[in-house]
Design an enzyme around this catalytic site. Structure first.
Site, PDB file in Angstrom:
ATOM      1  N   ASP A  43     -10.657   3.850  -1.576  1.00  0.00           N
ATOM      2  CA  ASP A  43     -11.248   2.810  -0.715  1.00  0.00           C
ATOM      3  C   ASP A  43     -12.756   2.715  -0.876  1.00  0.00           C
ATOM      4  O   ASP A  43     -13.463   3.724  -0.921  1.00  0.00           O
ATOM      5  CB  ASP A  43     -10.950   3.117   0.759  1.00  0.00           C
ATOM      6  CG  ASP A  43      -9.487   2.879   1.089  1.00  0.00           C
ATOM      7  OD1 ASP A  43      -8.687   2.678   0.160  1.00  0.00           O
ATOM      8  OD2 ASP A  43      -9.165   2.911   2.290  1.00  0.00           O
ATOM      9  N   ASP A  56       0.822  -1.210   0.000  1.00  0.00           N
ATOM     10  CA  ASP A  56       0.000   0.000   0.000  1.00  0.00           C
ATOM     11  C   ASP A  56       0.865   1.273   0.000  1.00  0.00           C
ATOM     12  O   ASP A  56       1.641   1.503   0.925  1.00  0.00           O
ATOM     13  CB  ASP A  56      -0.890  -0.066   1.253  1.00  0.00           C
ATOM     14  CG  ASP A  56      -2.023   0.929   1.223  1.00  0.00           C
ATOM     15  OD1 ASP A  56      -1.956   1.898   0.448  1.00  0.00           O
ATOM     16  OD2 ASP A  56      -2.964   0.747   2.006  1.00  0.00           O
TER      17      ASP A  56
HETATM   18  C1  GLA Z   1      -5.612   2.043   2.668  1.00  0.00           C
HETATM   19  C2  GLA Z   1      -6.077   0.903   1.782  1.00  0.00           C
HETATM   20  C3  GLA Z   1      -7.108   0.092   2.530  1.00  0.00           C
HETATM   21  C4  GLA Z   1      -6.495  -0.443   3.818  1.00  0.00           C
HETATM   22  C5  GLA Z   1      -5.949   0.693   4.661  1.00  0.00           C
HETATM   23  C6  GLA Z   1      -5.159   0.203   5.853  1.00  0.00           C
HETATM   24  O1  GLA Z   1      -6.620   2.951   2.934  1.00  0.00           O
HETATM   25  O2  GLA Z   1      -6.595   1.386   0.572  1.00  0.00           O
HETATM   26  O3  GLA Z   1      -7.574  -0.973   1.722  1.00  0.00           O
HETATM   27  O4  GLA Z   1      -5.473  -1.347   3.497  1.00  0.00           O
HETATM   28  O5  GLA Z   1      -5.105   1.530   3.903  1.00  0.00           O
HETATM   29  O6  GLA Z   1      -4.588   1.228   6.593  1.00  0.00           O
END
Ligand code: GLA
Length: 500
Positions: free
Chosen positions: A324, A264
């Protein structure tokens, strides 16, 4: 010439005169679950001017205004998040060897008081920029011939995931029919990380006492296990990332028995530009390939920098295409129905990922969740359940384990579906399947039941298909004529599989 005793006195006195704010101050921010995050104020005082950086979770702020001294100071930190500027403000003073600081989460919220101590050398400081490697092609790892299927902790549990929850989720998946329906991965998302040991090895926090034992347990259920990290120094939730430790972390994951990595971007945005993403992701792609274990590589950088164009080049098996998802009709449909133009980039081994499923988390109706499952399957998207597998209604389990719909997602040709017609709230999507079959989704995005029609000629067919099956009703249809019309429930779907 001063006598020696005077010079000695002056030398001894230096630390007193030098008492200023200069230093890397750390505030340990304990969380109720026994894990912690640290805020760092790396300060340099010259006269009444203070410069340096502030690190809060994944964010590094440059101090752009800093004034005062040990008796009282104020600081403003600034960072760019894309084109938006984020700012933090602190005030405080030195009390003995403690730095007493206060800040507000928002300009109008109450002051939060904190006590900082000097951090060990190097810790928390703005890391030196490691030049990204020269671009090359990372060979394909041979995994994810069909879109990955499994479960991920984030949507339901966020920071509340721990060893016990993961074990019970594996147990549930192995016994509730999901494993038999094709679900395979149990993926731990953010918040498992502690700091590094003296050799630089990543360690787990209290919630995960023994990652190897946990992986062994998940494997004993006939399942695979995934983990999460960031190419930056910090993850999105502010835990330790893999920055500068990529090969070491990949080796650790392999030694633990990890089968899947979600990587990420988050903390990396402080150090690299979007245009450097490919090189940065390539680094971990290489590291996973030489880790000694096949590890599925899932890129999470929210679809920035047209990741679908270079995802396969860095060894990526899947890449997020959007921000997200949330457990709402608006969020799910905004994401799902915007994927049409990315179809050309999906292929066996390399998938567009419109984010994890929210099915069963309570924010949508059963019809809306059927739409979610159908759309993700037509998109050949990874199917990562995001609900509590130990505790779901029979209807939710039935939605998640509808094998006829899953077969559309998992079709071996790996083609992503496309929208072929749109009229008001009605959309028709078609996914080519192997042996000339096709999956059709008739979606009703409106709030009342509506009639929807598909014309066989729009699908390149001269006559009605000989074989047609309704994948939610689990029944064969006898079709004739030039088109098929059906009433689709509000926010619902009718999904067909047709073959000549
Ligand atoms: C980001 C990702 C999510 C999750 C969070 C965890 O927002 O896009 O899917 O993994 O981080 O902190």
């Amino acid at each position: 010439m001063k006598p020696l005793s005077v010079v000695l006195l002056m030398l001894l006195a230096v630390p007193c005169f030098a008492a200023d704010l200069t230093g890397n101050w750390a505030v340990r921010d304990p969380l109720p679950d026994g894990t912690f995050r640290t805020t760092y104020l790396d300060l340099h005082q010259e006269g009444s001017r203070i410069t340096g950086s502030i690190r809060v979770t994944q964010f590094y702020y440059k101090i752009v205004e800093g004034a005062g001294g040990p008796d009282g100071f104020t600081l403003t930190g600034s960072m760019m998040d894309g084109t938006n500027e984020r700012r933090v403000k602190y005030e405080g003073k030195l009390v003995g060897d403690e730095l007493h600081v206060a800040t507000r989460r928002r300009p109008d919220s109450e002051l939060i008081q904190m006590v900082a101590h000097l951090a060990p050398p190097g810790e928390g400081a703005y890391p030196a920029r490691l030049p990204p490697p020269v671009i090359h092609k990372v060979p394909y790892n041979g995994l994810a011939k069909t879109p990955p299927m499994g479960w991920n902790s984030w949507n339901k549990f966020a920071g509340r995931v721990d060893d016990t929850a993961v074990r019970s989720m594996a147990e549930a998946m192995a016994t509730n029919g999901m494993k038999d329906a094709g679900y395979q991965y149990i993926n731990i998302d953010d918040t498992w990380e502690a700091s590094r040991d003296l050799q630089g090895n990543i360690t787990t926090n209290k919630k995960f006492p023994d990652m190897k034992a946990l992986a062994d347990y998940v494997h004993s259920k006939g399942l695979k296990i995934g983990i999460y990290s960031s190419p930056g120094p910090n993850t999105c939730a502010g835990y330790e990332g893999s920055y500068g430790h990529e090969e070491q972390d990949a080796r650790t994951y392999a030694a633990w028995g990890i089968d899947y990595l979600k990587y990420d971007w988050c903390g990396a945005r402080n150090i690299y530009t979007d245009q450097e993403m490919q090189a940065v992701y390539q680094k971990m792609g290489d590291a996973l390939l030489t880790s000694g274990r096949p590890i599925l590589y899932s890129l999470c950088q929210y679809g920035r920098d047209d990741v679908w164009k270079w995802g396969p080049e860095v060894g990526g098996n899947a890449w997020r295409t959007t921000g997200d998802i949330r457990d709402t009709w608006d969020s799910m449909t905004k994401i799902g129905f915007s994927q049409d133009e990315l179809a050309a980039w999906a292929a066996p081994g390399h998938w567009n990922d419109p984010d994890m499923l929210e099915i069963g988390n309570g924010g949508m109706t059963d019809d809306e969740y059927r739409t979610h499952m159908s759309l993700w399957s037509i998109l050949a998207a990874p199917l990562l359940a995001g609900n509590d597998l130990r505790n779901m209604t029979p209807t939710i389990l039935e939605i998640l384990t509808n094998r006829e719909v899953i077969a559309v997602d998992q079709d071996k040709d790996g083609k992503q579906g496309r929208r072929i017609a749109k009229s008001g709230d009605q959309e028709v999507w078609v996914k080519p399947l192997s042996e000339g079959a096709q999956a059709i989704g008739l979606f009703n995005r409106g709030g009342t039941p509506e009639k929807s029609t598909v014309n066989w000629s729009d699908l390149g067919l001269k006559t009605a298909p000989a074989h047609a099956r309704d994948l939610w009703a689990h029944s064969d249809l006898n079709l004739g004529g030039a088109e098929y019309s059906v009433t689709v429930p509000a926010h619902g779907v009718v999904m067909l599989r047709i073959a000549k």
